[in-house]
Write a protein that holds these residues in place. Sequence first.
Motif, PDB file in Angstrom:
ATOM      1  N   VAL A   1       0.832  -1.204   0.000  1.00  0.00           N
ATOM      2  CA  VAL A   1       0.000   0.000   0.000  1.00  0.00           C
ATOM      3  C   VAL A   1       0.868   1.256   0.000  1.00  0.00           C
ATOM      4  CG1 VAL A   1      -1.654   1.338   1.371  1.00  0.00           C
ATOM      5  CG2 VAL A   1      -2.026  -1.101   1.001  1.00  0.00           C
ATOM      6  N   VAL A   2       1.943   1.256   0.771  1.00  0.00           N
ATOM      7  CA  VAL A   2       2.836   2.425   0.801  1.00  0.00           C
ATOM      8  C   VAL A   2       3.491   2.628  -0.561  1.00  0.00           C
ATOM      9  CG1 VAL A   2       5.010   3.309   1.751  1.00  0.00           C
ATOM     10  CG2 VAL A   2       3.266   2.403   3.282  1.00  0.00           C
ATOM     11  N   VAL A   3       4.001   1.566  -1.155  1.00  0.00           N
ATOM     12  CA  VAL A   3       4.668   1.685  -2.454  1.00  0.00           C
ATOM     13  C   VAL A   3       3.685   2.156  -3.518  1.00  0.00           C
ATOM     14  CG1 VAL A   3       5.781   0.357  -4.296  1.00  0.00           C
ATOM     15  CG2 VAL A   3       6.502   0.050  -1.939  1.00  0.00           C
ATOM     16  N   ARG A   4       2.486   1.566  -3.552  1.00  0.00           N
ATOM     17  CA  ARG A   4       1.492   1.995  -4.544  1.00  0.00           C
ATOM     18  C   ARG A   4       1.083   3.446  -4.329  1.00  0.00           C
ATOM     19  NH1 ARG A   4      -1.611  -2.028  -7.537  1.00  0.00           N
ATOM     20  NH2 ARG A   4      -3.338  -0.562  -7.500  1.00  0.00           N
ATOM     21  N   SER A   5       0.956   3.870  -3.077  1.00  0.00           N
ATOM     22  CA  SER A   5       0.568   5.259  -2.791  1.00  0.00           C
ATOM     23  C   SER A   5       1.663   6.235  -3.198  1.00  0.00           C
ATOM     24  CB  SER A   5       0.243   5.424  -1.311  1.00  0.00           C
ATOM     25  OG  SER A   5      -0.873   4.644  -0.965  1.00  0.00           O
ATOM     26  N   VAL A   6       2.911   5.882  -2.932  1.00  0.00           N
ATOM     27  CA  VAL A   6       4.024   6.767  -3.304  1.00  0.00           C
ATOM     28  C   VAL A   6       4.161   6.834  -4.823  1.00  0.00           C
ATOM     29  CG1 VAL A   6       6.537   7.028  -3.215  1.00  0.00           C
ATOM     30  CG2 VAL A   6       5.262   6.522  -1.131  1.00  0.00           C
ATOM     31  N   LEU A   7       4.027   5.701  -5.512  1.00  0.00           N
ATOM     32  CA  LEU A   7       4.087   5.720  -6.972  1.00  0.00           C
ATOM     33  C   LEU A   7       2.975   6.581  -7.569  1.00  0.00           C
ATOM     34  CD1 LEU A   7       4.958   1.999  -7.804  1.00  0.00           C
ATOM     35  CD2 LEU A   7       6.448   3.999  -7.991  1.00  0.00           C
ATOM     36  N   ALA A   8       1.779   6.473  -7.016  1.00  0.00           N
ATOM     37  CA  ALA A   8       0.667   7.296  -7.487  1.00  0.00           C
ATOM     38  C   ALA A   8       0.918   8.772  -7.186  1.00  0.00           C
ATOM     39  CB  ALA A   8      -0.639   6.844  -6.847  1.00  0.00           C
ATOM     40  N   LEU A   9       1.482   9.049  -6.035  1.00  0.00           N
ATOM     41  CA  LEU A   9       1.801  10.431  -5.661  1.00  0.00           C
ATOM     42  C   LEU A   9       2.808  11.035  -6.631  1.00  0.00           C
ATOM     43  CD1 LEU A   9       1.451  12.636  -3.430  1.00  0.00           C
ATOM     44  CD2 LEU A   9       3.415  11.607  -2.317  1.00  0.00           C
ATOM     45  N   LEU A  10       3.850  10.292  -6.948  1.00  0.00           N
ATOM     46  CA  LEU A  10       4.873  10.790  -7.878  1.00  0.00           C
ATOM     47  C   LEU A  10       4.304  10.998  -9.281  1.00  0.00           C
ATOM     48  CD1 LEU A  10       7.900   8.603  -6.738  1.00  0.00           C
ATOM     49  CD2 LEU A  10       7.496  11.033  -6.257  1.00  0.00           C
ATOM     50  N   ALA A  11       3.501  10.059  -9.740  1.00  0.00           N
ATOM     51  CA  ALA A  11       2.895  10.195 -11.069  1.00  0.00           C
ATOM     52  C   ALA A  11       1.896  11.348 -11.102  1.00  0.00           C
ATOM     53  CB  ALA A  11       2.213   8.896 -11.477  1.00  0.00           C
ATOM     54  N   ALA A  12       1.179  11.572 -10.031  1.00  0.00           N
ATOM     55  CA  ALA A  12       0.207  12.667  -9.982  1.00  0.00           C
ATOM     56  C   ALA A  12       0.905  14.025 -10.032  1.00  0.00           C
ATOM     57  CB  ALA A  12      -0.649  12.570  -8.726  1.00  0.00           C
ATOM     58  N   GLN A  13       2.073  14.114  -9.434  1.00  0.00           N
ATOM     59  CA  GLN A  13       2.812  15.377  -9.481  1.00  0.00           C
ATOM     60  C   GLN A  13       3.283  15.701 -10.896  1.00  0.00           C
ATOM     61  OE1 GLN A  13       3.292  17.678  -6.820  1.00  0.00           O
ATOM     62  NE2 GLN A  13       1.583  16.362  -6.279  1.00  0.00           N
ATOM     63  N   LYS A  14       3.503  14.666 -11.703  1.00  0.00           N
ATOM     64  CA  LYS A  14       3.934  14.852 -13.099  1.00  0.00           C
ATOM     65  C   LYS A  14       2.757  14.858 -14.069  1.00  0.00           C
ATOM     66  CE  LYS A  14       8.105  12.219 -12.149  1.00  0.00           C
ATOM     67  NZ  LYS A  14       8.776  10.950 -12.460  1.00  0.00           N
ATOM     68  N   HIS A  15       1.556  14.644 -13.548  1.00  0.00           N
ATOM     69  CA  HIS A  15       0.331  14.537 -14.351  1.00  0.00           C
ATOM     70  C   HIS A  15       0.437  13.412 -15.371  1.00  0.00           C
ATOM     71  CE1 HIS A  15      -1.155  18.882 -13.433  1.00  0.00           C
ATOM     72  NE2 HIS A  15      -0.737  18.250 -12.360  1.00  0.00           N
ATOM     73  N   GLU A  16       1.000  12.289 -14.936  1.00  0.00           N
ATOM     74  CA  GLU A  16       1.128  11.109 -15.782  1.00  0.00           C
ATOM     75  C   GLU A  16       0.117  10.062 -15.341  1.00  0.00           C
ATOM     76  OE1 GLU A  16       5.929  11.419 -16.563  1.00  0.00           O
ATOM     77  OE2 GLU A  16       5.164   9.826 -15.267  1.00  0.00           O
ATOM     78  N   PRO A  17      -0.425   9.295 -16.301  1.00  0.00           N
ATOM     79  CA  PRO A  17      -1.361   8.226 -15.921  1.00  0.00           C
ATOM     80  C   PRO A  17      -0.622   7.066 -15.270  1.00  0.00           C
ATOM     81  CG  PRO A  17      -0.935   8.151 -18.263  1.00  0.00           C
ATOM     82  CD  PRO A  17      -0.240   9.377 -17.739  1.00  0.00           C
ATOM     83  N   MET A  18      -1.339   6.285 -14.518  1.00  0.00           N
ATOM     84  CA  MET A  18      -0.762   5.077 -13.935  1.00  0.00           C
ATOM     85  C   MET A  18      -0.662   4.036 -15.050  1.00  0.00           C
ATOM     86  SD  MET A  18      -0.103   6.092 -10.992  1.00  0.00           S
ATOM     87  CE  MET A  18       0.666   4.583 -10.479  1.00  0.00           C
ATOM     88  N   PRO A  19       0.481   3.350 -15.166  1.00  0.00           N
ATOM     89  CA  PRO A  19       0.683   2.436 -16.295  1.00  0.00           C
ATOM     90  C   PRO A  19      -0.288   1.262 -16.327  1.00  0.00           C
ATOM     91  CG  PRO A  19       2.589   2.434 -14.820  1.00  0.00           C
ATOM     92  CD  PRO A  19       1.639   3.459 -14.316  1.00  0.00           C
ATOM     93  N   ASN A  20      -0.628   0.707 -15.180  1.00  0.00           N
ATOM     94  CA  ASN A  20      -1.534  -0.447 -15.147  1.00  0.00           C
ATOM     95  C   ASN A  20      -2.457  -0.316 -13.937  1.00  0.00           C
ATOM     96  OD1 ASN A  20      -2.784  -2.823 -15.670  1.00  0.00           O
ATOM     97  ND2 ASN A  20      -0.998  -4.120 -15.304  1.00  0.00           N
ATOM     98  N   PRO A  21      -3.494   0.524 -14.023  1.00  0.00           N
ATOM     99  CA  PRO A  21      -4.324   0.817 -12.849  1.00  0.00           C
ATOM    100  C   PRO A  21      -5.132  -0.363 -12.329  1.00  0.00           C
ATOM    101  CG  PRO A  21      -5.242   1.845 -14.790  1.00  0.00           C
ATOM    102  CD  PRO A  21      -3.919   1.271 -15.204  1.00  0.00           C
ATOM    103  N   ASP A  22      -5.358  -1.387 -13.145  1.00  0.00           N
ATOM    104  CA  ASP A  22      -6.171  -2.522 -12.711  1.00  0.00           C
ATOM    105  C   ASP A  22      -5.339  -3.674 -12.156  1.00  0.00           C
ATOM    106  OD1 ASP A  22      -8.539  -1.250 -13.352  1.00  0.00           O
ATOM    107  OD2 ASP A  22      -8.437  -1.927 -15.430  1.00  0.00           O
ATOM    108  N   SER A  23      -4.050  -3.461 -11.987  1.00  0.00           N
ATOM    109  CA  SER A  23      -3.161  -4.500 -11.471  1.00  0.00           C
ATOM    110  C   SER A  23      -3.316  -4.661  -9.966  1.00  0.00           C
ATOM    111  CB  SER A  23      -1.719  -4.142 -11.807  1.00  0.00           C
ATOM    112  OG  SER A  23      -0.835  -5.024 -11.177  1.00  0.00           O
ATOM    113  N   TRP A  24      -3.111  -5.875  -9.467  1.00  0.00           N
ATOM    114  CA  TRP A  24      -3.129  -6.149  -8.038  1.00  0.00           C
ATOM    115  C   TRP A  24      -1.717  -6.064  -7.458  1.00  0.00           C
ATOM    116  CZ3 TRP A  24      -7.166  -6.948  -4.669  1.00  0.00           C
ATOM    117  CH2 TRP A  24      -8.429  -6.975  -5.247  1.00  0.00           C
ATOM    118  N   THR A  25      -0.742  -5.804  -8.313  1.00  0.00           N
ATOM    119  CA  THR A  25       0.640  -5.625  -7.853  1.00  0.00           C
ATOM    120  C   THR A  25       1.050  -4.185  -8.102  1.00  0.00           C
ATOM    121  OG1 THR A  25       1.530  -6.291 -10.001  1.00  0.00           O
ATOM    122  CG2 THR A  25       1.199  -8.034  -8.362  1.00  0.00           C
ATOM    123  N   ILE A  26       2.313  -3.927  -8.047  1.00  0.00           N
ATOM    124  CA  ILE A  26       2.827  -2.566  -8.235  1.00  0.00           C
ATOM    125  C   ILE A  26       2.719  -2.231  -9.695  1.00  0.00           C
ATOM    126  CG2 ILE A  26       4.834  -1.100  -8.056  1.00  0.00           C
ATOM    127  CD1 ILE A  26       5.738  -2.942  -5.770  1.00  0.00           C
TER     128      ILE A  26
END
Length: 124
Positions: A99-124
């Motif tokens: 959860v921490v890793v996914r939240s930090v990755l989303a936070l970093l991508a949101a700051q760059k206004h980039e989409p998440m590469p695989n939003p429906d994944s159950w992993t990172i």
Amino acid sequence: MNDTGTNGGPAPAGGGFDFNHSTIISLCYLASFITGISGLVGIVLAYVWRKDAAASWEASHYAYHIRTFWIGFIGSIIGGVLMIVLVGFLILLAVAVLVVVRSVLALLAAQKHEPMPNPDSWTI
């Protein structure tokens, strides 16, 4: 100077921290390790705000955040039940790290206004 983000959205003013919706949800999830309740606020915001996604990168973030919450919730229940046989401690630790890793990755991508590469994944 270019004042747009990676996908045409506005970049943070002066290169500062951008408190967009995805960033707020990520911060709620991270704060839930301290407060215990802000994760619920984050999931409610994700479900409410996903209908108003203005850009495609935002829509991928909402799906990613919703999936992150349910991974954490289900993993915590499984880990809590399996604490009886002591395996639950490892499961709870693994879920917390995920959860921490996914939240930090989303936070970093949101700051760059980039989409998440695989939003429906159950992993990172």
